[in-house]
Design an enzyme around this catalytic site. Structure first.
Site, mmCIF file in Angstrom:
data_model
loop_
_atom_site.group_PDB
_atom_site.id
_atom_site.type_symbol
_atom_site.label_atom_id
_atom_site.label_comp_id
_atom_site.label_asym_id
_atom_site.label_seq_id
_atom_site.Cartn_x
_atom_site.Cartn_y
_atom_site.Cartn_z
ATOM 1 N N TYR A 1 0.697 -1.228 0.152
ATOM 2 C CA TYR A 1 -0.049 -0.048 0.039
ATOM 3 C C TYR A 1 0.766 1.282 -0.058
ATOM 4 O O TYR A 1 1.311 1.696 0.917
ATOM 5 C CB TYR A 1 -0.873 -0.038 1.221
ATOM 6 C CG TYR A 1 -1.953 -1.169 1.431
ATOM 7 C CD1 TYR A 1 -2.093 -1.844 0.157
ATOM 8 C CD2 TYR A 1 -2.629 -1.458 2.545
ATOM 9 C CE1 TYR A 1 -3.119 -2.972 0.357
ATOM 10 C CE2 TYR A 1 -3.551 -2.708 2.565
ATOM 11 C CZ TYR A 1 -3.641 -3.212 1.634
ATOM 12 O OH TYR A 1 -4.325 -4.240 1.621
ATOM 13 N N HIS B 1 0.087 -12.201 0.882
ATOM 14 C CA HIS B 1 -0.682 -11.143 0.296
ATOM 15 C C HIS B 1 -0.729 -11.556 -1.490
ATOM 16 O O HIS B 1 0.193 -11.732 -1.946
ATOM 17 C CB HIS B 1 0.117 -9.842 0.358
ATOM 18 C CG HIS B 1 -0.676 -8.786 0.013
ATOM 19 N ND1 HIS B 1 -0.197 -7.399 -0.039
ATOM 20 C CD2 HIS B 1 -2.059 -8.651 -0.422
ATOM 21 C CE1 HIS B 1 -1.208 -6.414 -0.501
ATOM 22 N NE2 HIS B 1 -2.197 -7.491 -0.692
#
Length: 327
Positions: A60, A143
């Site tokens: 992010y 992830h």
């Protein structure tokens, strides 16, 4: 943190998780910039209103979300929090010959590099802890291994399981934007939790075909991310996003129809969107991305809104909600 009407459950390795959590992808320049001070104000307001679960990831904003989250938590007792981050990628400097990173204003000259080996998983987590300024996180998710399923079986999961055995993290799982591959992971691996974004929402319930039944059978908990489907269920207008891109017209029309039903019952569509996933017995928390204190206040109010059973019945009758979807 203050008292709140947001319920807390102990569904993931005994962790006290609030049923509404704060997702921090917004802090990494998702759609628009968020300054460190704004991120801190957002985190602090969430804590004040009783949210104790924060999720972040190295990807992010190439570490920006973790760094801003960590700065916001500088004076917060970590014993009051459940923090999750993600592993499987490490941040490396861009090669000198590479084009400058212009992903967003002030983007660091870094790149996310796959790291599915045991050393890579450990380094990924260690680097995240440095950015967060924490000694540990409670939950670590693998992830988005969409193109690396076998790597999860061979190296990534065993490495993460060892970190759990060592007590470095309390719970482990996988975080993805699909339901089919996580269902296979749940079937084959000893996962505590799955974070699934966008695939079990008021707009679409495909996860009822694979992941959710598997989690129910195995006792694996589920956290739902992206309850607004990237914004379409928050504001179903032509400019709305779906899956981080422009919303297809068919889904826009469906979201608008859902909005009309909600409005006819005096319920904000955001309230129905935030509360709907928790009707499934495997779902323990819903993560919503928030970028301002006002968005936190809006979402907490929406989460606490009473929703009449007639609303769900009408959505089913109109073919806007699957008949078997619990609400």
């Amino acid at each position: 943190m203050s008292d709140s009407s947001i319920p807390t459950v102990e569904g993931v390795a005994g962790l006290p998780l609030t049923q509404l959590g704060l997702g921090t992808a917004t802090f990494g320049w998702l759609y628009e910039p968020v300054s460190a001070s704004q991120a801190a104000a957002t985190v602090h307001r969430a804590l004040e209103l009783g949210i104790n679960y924060l999720d972040t990831a190295p990807a992010y904003g190439l570490g920006a979300a973790e760094s801003k989250t960590g700065a916001a938590l500088h004076d917060v007792d970590p014993g009051q929090l459940v923090v999750s981050t993600k592993v499987g990628r490490v941040l490396e400097p861009l090669p000198a010959t590479a084009a400058q990173n212009e992903a967003y204003p002030g983007a660091p000259q870094l790149q996310a590099v796959d790291a599915w080996t045991e050393d890579g998983i450990r380094r990924s987590l260690e680097d995240s802890l440095v950015r967060l300024g924490l000694d540990r996180v409670e939950i670590a998710y693998i992830h988005d291994p969409d193109d690396n399923e076998q790597d999860v079986y061979d190296t990534a999961f065993p490495a993460l399981a060892r970190l759990r055995d060592e007590g470095t993290v309390r719970a482990i799982g996988v975080g993805m934007n699909q339901s089919a591959m996580p269902a296979r992971f749940v079937e084959r691996l000893d996962l505590d939790v799955v974070l699934m974004a966008g695939r079990y929402t008021l707009l679409e319930q495909g996860a009822l075909d694979d992941l959710l039944p598997m989690c129910l059978a195995r006792g694996t908990r589920v956290v739902i991310g992206g309850p607004f489907n990237s914004g379409l269920l928050a504001s179903p207008t032509k400019s709305a996003h779906y899956n981080y891109g422009p919303a297809p017209s068919a889904l826009l029309h469906k979201a608008q129809a859902i909005h009309r039903v909600c409005a006819s019952h005096g319920v904000p569509i955001t309230a129905a969107a935030l509360q709907f996933p928790l009707g499934h017995p495997s779902v323990v928390s819903v993560l919503a991305g928030m970028r301002t204190p006002a968005e936190v206040e809006h979402n907490v109010a929406a989460f606490s809104t009473d929703i009449p059973e007639e609303l769900w019945k009408e959505l089913r009758a109109e073919g806007l909600l699957r008949p078997g979807a619990p609400a």
